[in-house]
Design an enzyme around this catalytic site. Structure first.
Site, PDB file in Angstrom:
ATOM      1  N   ALA A  13       0.790  -1.397  -0.282  1.00 35.69           N
ATOM      2  CA  ALA A  13       0.570   0.324   0.080  1.00 35.69           C
ATOM      3  C   ALA A  13       1.164   1.334   0.218  1.00 35.69           C
ATOM      4  O   ALA A  13       0.457   2.955  -0.538  1.00 35.69           O
ATOM      5  CB  ALA A  13      -0.995   0.410   1.361  1.00 35.69           C
ATOM      6  N   ASP A 237      -0.609 -10.443  -0.882  1.00 39.65           N
ATOM      7  CA  ASP A 237       0.841 -10.861  -0.859  1.00 39.65           C
ATOM      8  C   ASP A 237       0.874 -12.014   0.333  1.00 39.65           C
ATOM      9  O   ASP A 237       1.566 -12.407   1.227  1.00 39.65           O
ATOM     10  CB  ASP A 237       1.344  -9.119  -0.597  1.00 39.65           C
ATOM     11  CG  ASP A 237       0.118  -8.531   0.490  1.00 39.65           C
ATOM     12  OD1 ASP A 237      -0.928  -9.238   0.983  1.00 39.65           O
ATOM     13  OD2 ASP A 237       0.184  -7.177   0.652  1.00 39.65           O
TER      14      ASP A 237
END
EC number: 2.7.1.5
Length: 488
Positions: A13, A237
């Site tokens: 992010a 992930d």
């Protein structure tokens, strides 16, 4: 002696990396080298918090080109990212609008509407996924209600890693582990759940059949003209991080520690009983038909925001100052949705302490102490929930990911949980990405074999619980308290 060169694109992010792995099959030696690093941040477009996927694609291509410029022949490429967010494409494969981040507030109130109209138990029975206000289930409903003009233009919806694989290969793919994060995949059929999709208003035709990791999506043509396979790795992930967690046996739990903390265990069967629903446990897809039975915890996002707001550049110095402070003076519920994306994280933490009638942390070290203690105590509570769910205690906790470099938090976790902790590998998502590529290239047989490679090559550090620590004594007081879920 043969050497395989695999490239992992690992997007988070706040940053992204292109990593080169070299694997020698003889000694089973695995090394990683960072080729390219770049930032990732939200941009405000038409009032929405959006991802700049065009910029990210450019950085990915630049990283791949850097590898080729070094004269290295890439054997395969894999991409992993965060979950739930998606990109719309039209019939020509062109992007429709910008993908909106899960941290945008457009889904506010929609989870409650879904519960009222479909029933919380029914949603969980179908998906087995934790109720989070930003799941794709609610994002798509927000899209249909707030941006109907985009719906009429769209022909496909791809999750973020599948979108970048599409941009490299021209082929569409819906990878299973990431698809399960949407809360739209039926846990019994591993296909899209029509009842849940119908509630969103998005057409089923936008989605192809989810495929398990390990297939070749297509090929990227490098500047030298070579056709390089792009592998569908475990593209969420956390799914990749779990693959690289060197779990000793079925009694070991994992904690993927980064922006989010994800604590859980592997299981061949999902847990969708009433107790799992009550505890808001998720059953996300993993490699080889395994389930990642886990719980999302807000994680080091709180610290990342505080570091930025307090202009702290020396993290290790901050941790050292934090360790000198007494434990458990400032306590917050890290899973309170007030911390998802506040205007000021520092001010929000202070307000939460003030609201609870506690001392208020003022300095950067006090804010960090509040975060570390609160996370460790929440880890202990969640680990107990998971142990109760499976009916057996855990013998060991593996902390992987960037957060495992925080020795203070690792020790606090060991003390609060009363369990032996093994920290490492740091690059868990990247390694898990590489692991699936090596299996696809027939260099390794399965996940267990790859985990042995990780044990043999990664730096691992053990932390022994101290039952006399301040936080260990505090656990008994903390555990009975109810914490808020993110769906509150």
């Amino acid at each position: 002696m043969s050497i395989r060169h695999c490239v992992a694109v690992d997007l988070g992010a706040s940053s992204g990396r292109v990593m080169l792995a070299s694997y020698q099959s003889g000694p089973r030696a695995l090394t990683l080298r960072e080729i390219h690093r770049f930032t990732n941040s939200l941009q405000k477009v038409d009032g929405f918090d959006c991802w700049d996927v065009d910029s990210l694609e450019g950085e990915i291509r630049r990283g791949l080109e850097k590898v080729c410029e070094q004269g290295i022949l890439i054997d395969s490429i894999g991409i992993d990212t965060w979950g739930v967010d998606y990109v719309l494409l039209d019939k020509q494969g062109q992007r429709v609008g910008l993908p909106i981040s899960y941290r945008d507030d457009r889904t506010q109130g929609l989870l409650r509407h879904a519960e009222e109209q479909l029933g919380r138990a029914e949603i969980y029975r179908r998906s087995g996924i934790q109720f989070l206000p930003f799941n794709t289930l609610y994002q798509l409903r927000a899209l249909v209600e707030q941006q109907p003009e985009l719906v009429s233009q769209a022909a496909h919806a791809l999750l973020i890693p599948d979108y970048f694989s599409f941009r490299l290969t021209g082929n569409l793919n819906w990878e299973y582990t990431n698809a399960t994060t949407t809360q739209l995949v039926n846990i019994n059929s591993d296909s899209w759940d029509e009842t849940l999709l119908n509630w969103t208003g998005a057409p089923l035709a936008w989605f192809g059949t989810p495929t398990h990791p390990g297939n070749v999506i297509g090929h990227w043509i490098c500047p030298q003209g070579n056709r390089i396979p792009v592998v569908a790795v475990a593209s969420h992930d956390t799914a990749s991080a779990v693959i690289a967690s060197p779990l000793a046996d079925r009694h070991a739990a994992y904690l993927s520690s980064g922006t989010w903390s994800l604590m859980g265990f592997e299981s061949l069967t999902p847990y969708t009983c009433d107790a799992a629903l009550q505890a808001n446990i998720t059953n996300e897809g993993g490699a080889e038909g395994r389930y990642r039975v886990l719980k999302n915890i807000m994680g080091l996002w709180l610290l990342q925001r505080v570091l930025k707001e307090q202009h702290v550049s020396d993290l290790q110095g901050l941790i050292a100052r934090t360790a000198a402070l007494p434990a458990c003076r400032f306590m917050i519920d890290c899973n309170d949705d007030r911390f998802i994306n506040p205007a000021s994280m520092s001010a929000e933490i202070q307000a939460a302490c003030r609201d609870a009638g506690q001392p208020v942390p003022e300095s950067d070290a006090e804010l960090a102490r509040c975060i570390f203690d609160s996370l460790a105590l929440l880890y202990a509570r969640v680990l107990n929930e998971l142990a109760a769910l499976r009916g057996q205690p855990f013998s060991q906790l593996h902390i992987v990911g960037g957060g495992c470099q925080n020795a203070l938090l690792n020790q606090l976790c060991a003390d609060a949980c009363g369990i032996a902790v093994v920290a490492g590998p740091i690059e868990a998502s990247t390694l898990g990405n590489i692991g699936i590529q090596l299996m696809t290239l027939d260099e390794l047989a399965n996940v267990d074999e790859f985990r042995q490679v990780v044990r043999d090559n990664a730096a691992l550090t053990a932390f022994t619980p101290n039952p006399d620590s301040e936080i260990a004594r505090f656990v008994a007081q903390f555990q009975p308290q109810q914490t808020k879920e993110l769906c509150a």
